[in-house]
Design a protein around this motif. Structure first.
Motif, PDB file in Angstrom:
ATOM      1  N   PHE A  13       0.848  -1.191   0.000  1.00  0.00           N
ATOM      2  CA  PHE A  13       0.000   0.000   0.000  1.00  0.00           C
ATOM      3  C   PHE A  13       0.882   1.240   0.000  1.00  0.00           C
ATOM      4  CE2 PHE A  13      -2.192  -3.384   2.216  1.00  0.00           C
ATOM      5  CZ  PHE A  13      -3.417  -3.409   1.573  1.00  0.00           C
ATOM      6  N   GLU A  14       0.302   2.327  -0.498  1.00  0.00           N
ATOM      7  CA  GLU A  14       0.983   3.617  -0.370  1.00  0.00           C
ATOM      8  C   GLU A  14       1.008   3.973   1.104  1.00  0.00           C
ATOM      9  OE1 GLU A  14       2.336   6.063  -2.383  1.00  0.00           O
ATOM     10  OE2 GLU A  14       2.347   4.355  -3.774  1.00  0.00           O
ATOM     11  N   HIS A  50     -19.613   3.133  13.426  1.00  0.00           N
ATOM     12  CA  HIS A  50     -18.744   3.954  14.269  1.00  0.00           C
ATOM     13  C   HIS A  50     -17.515   4.467  13.501  1.00  0.00           C
ATOM     14  CE1 HIS A  50     -21.168   2.815  17.631  1.00  0.00           C
ATOM     15  NE2 HIS A  50     -21.020   1.540  17.311  1.00  0.00           N
ATOM     16  N   PRO A  51     -17.067   5.676  13.808  1.00  0.00           N
ATOM     17  CA  PRO A  51     -15.812   6.156  13.208  1.00  0.00           C
ATOM     18  C   PRO A  51     -14.639   5.357  13.777  1.00  0.00           C
ATOM     19  CG  PRO A  51     -17.092   7.963  14.174  1.00  0.00           C
ATOM     20  CD  PRO A  51     -17.705   6.690  14.663  1.00  0.00           C
ATOM     21  N   VAL A  52     -13.848   4.790  12.893  1.00  0.00           N
ATOM     22  CA  VAL A  52     -12.736   3.924  13.322  1.00  0.00           C
ATOM     23  C   VAL A  52     -11.475   4.325  12.557  1.00  0.00           C
ATOM     24  CG1 VAL A  52     -11.876   1.541  13.414  1.00  0.00           C
ATOM     25  CG2 VAL A  52     -14.331   1.974  13.709  1.00  0.00           C
ATOM     26  N   VAL A  53     -10.358   4.457  13.287  1.00  0.00           N
ATOM     27  CA  VAL A  53      -9.050   4.643  12.650  1.00  0.00           C
ATOM     28  C   VAL A  53      -8.212   3.402  12.971  1.00  0.00           C
ATOM     29  CG1 VAL A  53      -6.915   5.986  12.648  1.00  0.00           C
ATOM     30  CG2 VAL A  53      -9.116   7.160  12.811  1.00  0.00           C
ATOM     31  N   VAL A  54      -7.673   2.783  11.916  1.00  0.00           N
ATOM     32  CA  VAL A  54      -6.810   1.611  12.113  1.00  0.00           C
ATOM     33  C   VAL A  54      -5.371   2.037  11.847  1.00  0.00           C
ATOM     34  CG1 VAL A  54      -6.332  -0.774  11.435  1.00  0.00           C
ATOM     35  CG2 VAL A  54      -8.669   0.125  11.245  1.00  0.00           C
ATOM     36  N   LEU A  55      -4.489   1.755  12.801  1.00  0.00           N
ATOM     37  CA  LEU A  55      -3.077   2.131  12.665  1.00  0.00           C
ATOM     38  C   LEU A  55      -2.256   0.875  12.425  1.00  0.00           C
ATOM     39  CD1 LEU A  55      -3.187   4.473  15.750  1.00  0.00           C
ATOM     40  CD2 LEU A  55      -3.054   5.222  13.362  1.00  0.00           C
ATOM     41  N   SER A  56      -1.561   0.849  11.291  1.00  0.00           N
ATOM     42  CA  SER A  56      -0.763  -0.323  10.962  1.00  0.00           C
ATOM     43  C   SER A  56       0.702   0.070  10.817  1.00  0.00           C
ATOM     44  CB  SER A  56      -1.246  -0.932   9.644  1.00  0.00           C
ATOM     45  OG  SER A  56      -0.329  -1.911   9.230  1.00  0.00           O
ATOM     46  N   ARG A  57       1.535  -0.533  11.634  1.00  0.00           N
ATOM     47  CA  ARG A  57       2.981  -0.257  11.589  1.00  0.00           C
ATOM     48  C   ARG A  57       3.533  -0.512  10.177  1.00  0.00           C
ATOM     49  NH1 ARG A  57       7.226  -3.937  12.782  1.00  0.00           N
ATOM     50  NH2 ARG A  57       5.673  -5.581  13.038  1.00  0.00           N
ATOM     51  N   LEU A  58       3.026  -1.552   9.537  1.00  0.00           N
ATOM     52  CA  LEU A  58       3.523  -1.928   8.213  1.00  0.00           C
ATOM     53  C   LEU A  58       2.690  -1.251   7.120  1.00  0.00           C
ATOM     54  CD1 LEU A  58       3.841  -5.767   8.881  1.00  0.00           C
ATOM     55  CD2 LEU A  58       5.613  -4.020   9.123  1.00  0.00           C
ATOM     56  N   ASP A  59       3.258  -1.166   5.907  1.00  0.00           N
ATOM     57  CA  ASP A  59       2.463  -0.637   4.792  1.00  0.00           C
ATOM     58  C   ASP A  59       2.246  -1.734   3.744  1.00  0.00           C
ATOM     59  OD1 ASP A  59       4.965  -0.795   3.787  1.00  0.00           O
ATOM     60  OD2 ASP A  59       5.205   1.345   3.343  1.00  0.00           O
ATOM     61  N   PHE A  60       2.133  -2.967   4.223  1.00  0.00           N
ATOM     62  CA  PHE A  60       1.878  -4.079   3.297  1.00  0.00           C
ATOM     63  C   PHE A  60       1.244  -5.242   4.049  1.00  0.00           C
ATOM     64  CE2 PHE A  60       6.175  -4.440   5.013  1.00  0.00           C
ATOM     65  CZ  PHE A  60       6.219  -5.744   5.455  1.00  0.00           C
ATOM     66  N   VAL A  61       0.623  -6.133   3.266  1.00  0.00           N
ATOM     67  CA  VAL A  61       0.182  -7.425   3.807  1.00  0.00           C
ATOM     68  C   VAL A  61       1.285  -8.410   3.465  1.00  0.00           C
ATOM     69  CG1 VAL A  61      -1.478  -9.326   3.568  1.00  0.00           C
ATOM     70  CG2 VAL A  61      -2.297  -6.955   3.626  1.00  0.00           C
ATOM     71  N   ALA A  62       1.856  -9.056   4.475  1.00  0.00           N
ATOM     72  CA  ALA A  62       2.990  -9.957   4.254  1.00  0.00           C
ATOM     73  C   ALA A  62       2.515 -11.284   3.683  1.00  0.00           C
ATOM     74  CB  ALA A  62       3.714 -10.198   5.573  1.00  0.00           C
ATOM     75  N   GLN A  63       3.336 -11.834   2.798  1.00  0.00           N
ATOM     76  CA  GLN A  63       3.028 -13.174   2.272  1.00  0.00           C
ATOM     77  C   GLN A  63       3.798 -14.191   3.112  1.00  0.00           C
ATOM     78  OE1 GLN A  63       3.232 -13.469  -1.931  1.00  0.00           O
ATOM     79  NE2 GLN A  63       2.456 -15.554  -1.974  1.00  0.00           N
ATOM     80  N   LEU A 148      -7.989   3.347   7.185  1.00  0.00           N
ATOM     81  CA  LEU A 148      -6.825   2.473   7.389  1.00  0.00           C
ATOM     82  C   LEU A 148      -5.569   3.281   7.135  1.00  0.00           C
ATOM     83  CD1 LEU A 148      -7.858  -0.832   5.625  1.00  0.00           C
ATOM     84  CD2 LEU A 148      -6.590  -0.713   7.743  1.00  0.00           C
ATOM     85  N   ARG A 149      -4.708   3.360   8.129  1.00  0.00           N
ATOM     86  CA  ARG A 149      -3.472   4.141   7.955  1.00  0.00           C
ATOM     87  C   ARG A 149      -2.279   3.194   7.919  1.00  0.00           C
ATOM     88  NH1 ARG A 149      -4.910   9.111  12.017  1.00  0.00           N
ATOM     89  NH2 ARG A 149      -6.726   9.797  10.814  1.00  0.00           N
ATOM     90  N   TRP A 150      -1.683   3.073   6.720  1.00  0.00           N
ATOM     91  CA  TRP A 150      -0.542   2.171   6.511  1.00  0.00           C
ATOM     92  C   TRP A 150       0.748   2.873   6.872  1.00  0.00           C
ATOM     93  CZ3 TRP A 150      -2.204  -2.530   6.138  1.00  0.00           C
ATOM     94  CH2 TRP A 150      -3.440  -2.785   5.540  1.00  0.00           C
ATOM     95  N   GLY A 151       1.615   2.174   7.580  1.00  0.00           N
ATOM     96  CA  GLY A 151       2.907   2.744   7.950  1.00  0.00           C
ATOM     97  C   GLY A 151       2.809   3.725   9.111  1.00  0.00           C
ATOM     98  N   HIS A 152       1.801   3.551   9.974  1.00  0.00           N
ATOM     99  CA  HIS A 152       1.634   4.416  11.153  1.00  0.00           C
ATOM    100  C   HIS A 152       1.845   3.571  12.406  1.00  0.00           C
ATOM    101  CE1 HIS A 152      -0.496   8.126   9.421  1.00  0.00           C
ATOM    102  NE2 HIS A 152       0.084   7.458   8.425  1.00  0.00           N
ATOM    103  N   LYS A 153       2.910   3.884  13.124  1.00  0.00           N
ATOM    104  CA  LYS A 153       3.271   3.060  14.272  1.00  0.00           C
ATOM    105  C   LYS A 153       2.969   3.778  15.587  1.00  0.00           C
ATOM    106  CE  LYS A 153       7.096   0.592  16.314  1.00  0.00           C
ATOM    107  NZ  LYS A 153       8.516   0.545  16.525  1.00  0.00           N
ATOM    108  N   VAL A 154       2.278   3.085  16.488  1.00  0.00           N
ATOM    109  CA  VAL A 154       2.051   3.647  17.821  1.00  0.00           C
ATOM    110  C   VAL A 154       3.340   3.493  18.616  1.00  0.00           C
ATOM    111  CG1 VAL A 154       0.786   3.355  19.985  1.00  0.00           C
ATOM    112  CG2 VAL A 154      -0.419   3.189  17.802  1.00  0.00           C
ATOM    113  N   GLU A 155       3.815   4.617  19.146  1.00  0.00           N
ATOM    114  CA  GLU A 155       5.089   4.600  19.894  1.00  0.00           C
ATOM    115  C   GLU A 155       4.865   4.762  21.387  1.00  0.00           C
ATOM    116  OE1 GLU A 155       8.027   4.099  18.679  1.00  0.00           O
ATOM    117  OE2 GLU A 155       8.178   4.862  16.633  1.00  0.00           O
ATOM    118  N   ALA A 156       3.828   5.516  21.754  1.00  0.00           N
ATOM    119  CA  ALA A 156       3.607   5.761  23.187  1.00  0.00           C
ATOM    120  C   ALA A 156       2.109   5.847  23.469  1.00  0.00           C
ATOM    121  CB  ALA A 156       4.297   7.060  23.590  1.00  0.00           C
TER     122      ALA A 156
END
Ligand SMILES: Cc1cc2nc3c(=O)[nH]c(=O)nc-3n(C[C@H](O)[C@H](O)[C@H](O)COP(=O)(O)OP(=O)(O)OC[C@H]3O[C@@H](n4cnc5c(N)ncnc54)[C@H](O)[C@@H]3O)c2cc1C
Length: 524
Positions: A13-14, A50-63, A148-156
């Motif tokens: 994903f971008e 419901h309004p939902v934001v998904v945070l995904s550390r990765l920007d891809f689905v791994a094979q 869906l937010r790709w490449g967004h990592k929760v740090e704290a």
């Protein structure tokens, strides 16, 4: 495709832009992690509006090579989420498992994962986990209220009384997100758990298993085949199972003292494959890896406004396919409860029932999984002798067969739930409160399909007045199998939760009974 960081990628994903660089943003629900559980959680809550934001550390689905076996209960949940048909169309159905011992060509034990026939979905479907993630991502793309937010990592993480603050980093900047509710689905190495200082206790099993996912043309019945002490892997176990696209999962027990890096080199894997399938077998490597397993879980899954689900909350060995299936059960249990709390239909006390039920489910999965693991890897000469005696007896004697344990397949868990109204003594059959409704044909469709995403009263001629918001589904006299499976006499009724679990039932109920049971099921 292999990406720049060396991962095998199923879908790239971008990277999502940062919405408010160095700013602060607000949402109703944030989901940390876009593995199968986080995505399913987003779909469940998103479908409820419901309004939902998904945070995904990765920007891809791994094979990668992870889950392949999805249970009937999970398929029923997928139907409710609207992706059941797509998964059935791609997946391979199986119901029979066979267990072999040493060089015998006849199994010592054969089991059926769905002994009760005439239900919409089969016992199991095999499909690669990345396809499930792909179907979930596609379904989420239809929901404007889910981002869906790709490449967004929760740090704290900072817990507050009325929400949770997440500090997020992405390639294009950082920001703070205040969510009224956070669902932590960030996997077994959960940042959320670490940041909140929460324990993850359990047991690590001293064994290594080699996964060889290979691509080949091969004919075999669509069954799960498992071997104890086969000639091609003496003293150890092995497993063979088909996936879509002519991919096969071969799994070889290696023992504890092995060089894990060396074990996955093609020159070390391929002799195992040829020993199992013959020297002339033609195959391509899809994925080789070595895994060990653990059974660990959190003590509680609900921590204020942060709620844990999936591998972040509980980790289990793959035998019995209880990891991902257990995570989808969390989603099923939590989705309607959080929906009721956000809409103000129920108080936050309802979420404590998620804690009670989901921790009980995790505990039961651990018990099953630990028993399987102990049977697979006996820890002493005495327990190995006992295990082999069971296998020897199972060959000729029916009574010993259920003791053969290569992983009890995942099924819906039965709860001793605070939301259930205890049965009256007159009930001796049917489905008791705390259990999921058993499926059966109903009219032109299926019983489980008739239960929507709300509370439902399954009735056979109940004459009362249903409380506001309660759907009533009338079971017709012609639906013989449904009537028989529910023990639904004339005038009887079942109160069913939105996750298809029975909350209460009556041979004959007055309006006040139904009202009281509904209150109880909402922890009101
Ligand atoms: C070999 C093997 C075979 C298996 N077979 C089966 C099977 O047949 N059936 C079955 O039911 N289960 C099986 N499992 C288990 C199954 O794969 C897992 O239970 C499943 O992946 C759990 O999903 P999850 O979404 O909870 O976690 P994960 O899949 O681990 O997803 C977590 C996500 O969170 C993201 N994340 C992590 N930290 C952050 C952060 N700080 N910020 C944002 N995102 C973050 C990660 O990048 C990841 O995408 C198997 C596992 C293995 C290893």
């Amino acid at each position: 495709m292999i990406n720049a960081r060396g991962f095998k990628v199923f879908r790239q994903f971008e990277p999502s832009p940062v919405p408010f660089p160095d700013g602060r943003e607000h949402t109703t629900v944030a989901i940390v992690g876009a593995g199968p559980v986080g995505l399913a959680m987003a779909l469940d809550l998103g479908r409820r509006g419901h309004p939902v934001v998904v945070l995904s550390r990765l920007d891809f689905v791994a094979q990668a090579s992870k889950a392949i076996c999805f249970s009937k209960r999970t398929l029923d949940i997928f139907d409710r989420l609207g992706i059941g048909d797509a998964i059935m169309a791609k997946g391979l159905t199986w119901e029979v498992g066979k267990i072999f011992w040493r060089d015998a060509s006849d199994p010592v034990y054969r089991y059926d994962t769905r002994p009760l026939k005439d239900q919409k979905r089969p016992g199991f479907v095999n499909i690669q986990q990345y396809y499930i993630e792909e179907f979930l991502v596609e379904a989420l793309a239809e929901l404007p209220n889910v981002e869906l937010r790709w490449g967004h990592k929760v740090e704290a993480v900072t817990p507050m009384n009325d929400g949770v603050d997440l500090h997020v980093t992405a390639a294009s900047g950082t920001y703070d997100l205040r969510a009224e509710w956070v669902i932590a689905c960030d996997g077994s190495r959960s940042t959320m758990r670490r940041e909140l200082g929460l324990d993850f206790d359990g047991r690590v099993f001293q064994d290594n298993f080699l996964i060889a996912d290979i691509r080949m043309k091969h004919e075999m019945p669509m069954e799960r085949w498992f071997w104890f002490d086969p000639p091609f892997n003496p003293g150890q176990s092995a497993l063979m199972h088909k996936q879509p696209d002519d991919v096969w999962r071969l799994d070889f027990q290696l023992g504890w003292n092995v060089d894990r890096d060396a074990a996955i080199l093609p020159e070390n894997v391929e002799p195992y494959v040829r020993a199992m399938l013959g020297d002339d077998v033609e195959f391509e490597r899809e994925w080789y890896s070595v895994y060990t397993f653990q059974c660990r879980r959190m003590d509680r899954f609900v921590h204020g406004r942060t709620i844990f689900a999936g591998d972040a909350a509980h980790l289990v060995s793959p035998f019995g396919a209880r990891g991902c299936n257990g995570g989808f059960a969390d989603v099923d249990n939590l989705g309607w409860k959080l929906d009721c709390v956000i809409r103000g239909v129920a108080g936050e006390a309802l979420l404590e029932s998620y804690n009670v039920e989901a921790t009980a489910a995790a505990e039961e999965n651990h018990i099953h999984s630990t028993r399987s693991s102990d049977f697979l890897t006996p820890k002493s000469t005495a327990s190995r002798a006992l295990r082999d005696a069971v296998l020897e007896l199972a060959r000729d004697h029916e009574f010993a067969r259920p003791m053969v344990n290569s992983g009890r397949p995942s099924t819906a868990i039965v709860f001793d739930s605070p939301l259930s109204t205890p049965d009256a003594e007159e009930w001796t059959d049917g489905v008791r409160p705390g259990s999921v409704v058993v499926d059966a044909p109903l009219g032109d469709g299926w019983l489980l399909e008739s239960i929507g995403e709300e509370f439902t009263l399954l009735s056979r001629g109940w004459r009362g007045k249903a409380p506001v918001g309660l759907r009533v589904v009338e079971v017709d006299d012609r639906d013989r199998l449904a009537i028989e499976r529910l023990g639904l006499e004339e005038g009887a009724a079942y109160l069913v939760r939105p996750d298809q679990y029975v909350a209460a039932r009556w041979k004959s109920a007055c309006d006040a009974d139904v009202e009281a049971a509904l209150h109880r099921a909402l922890a009101a």
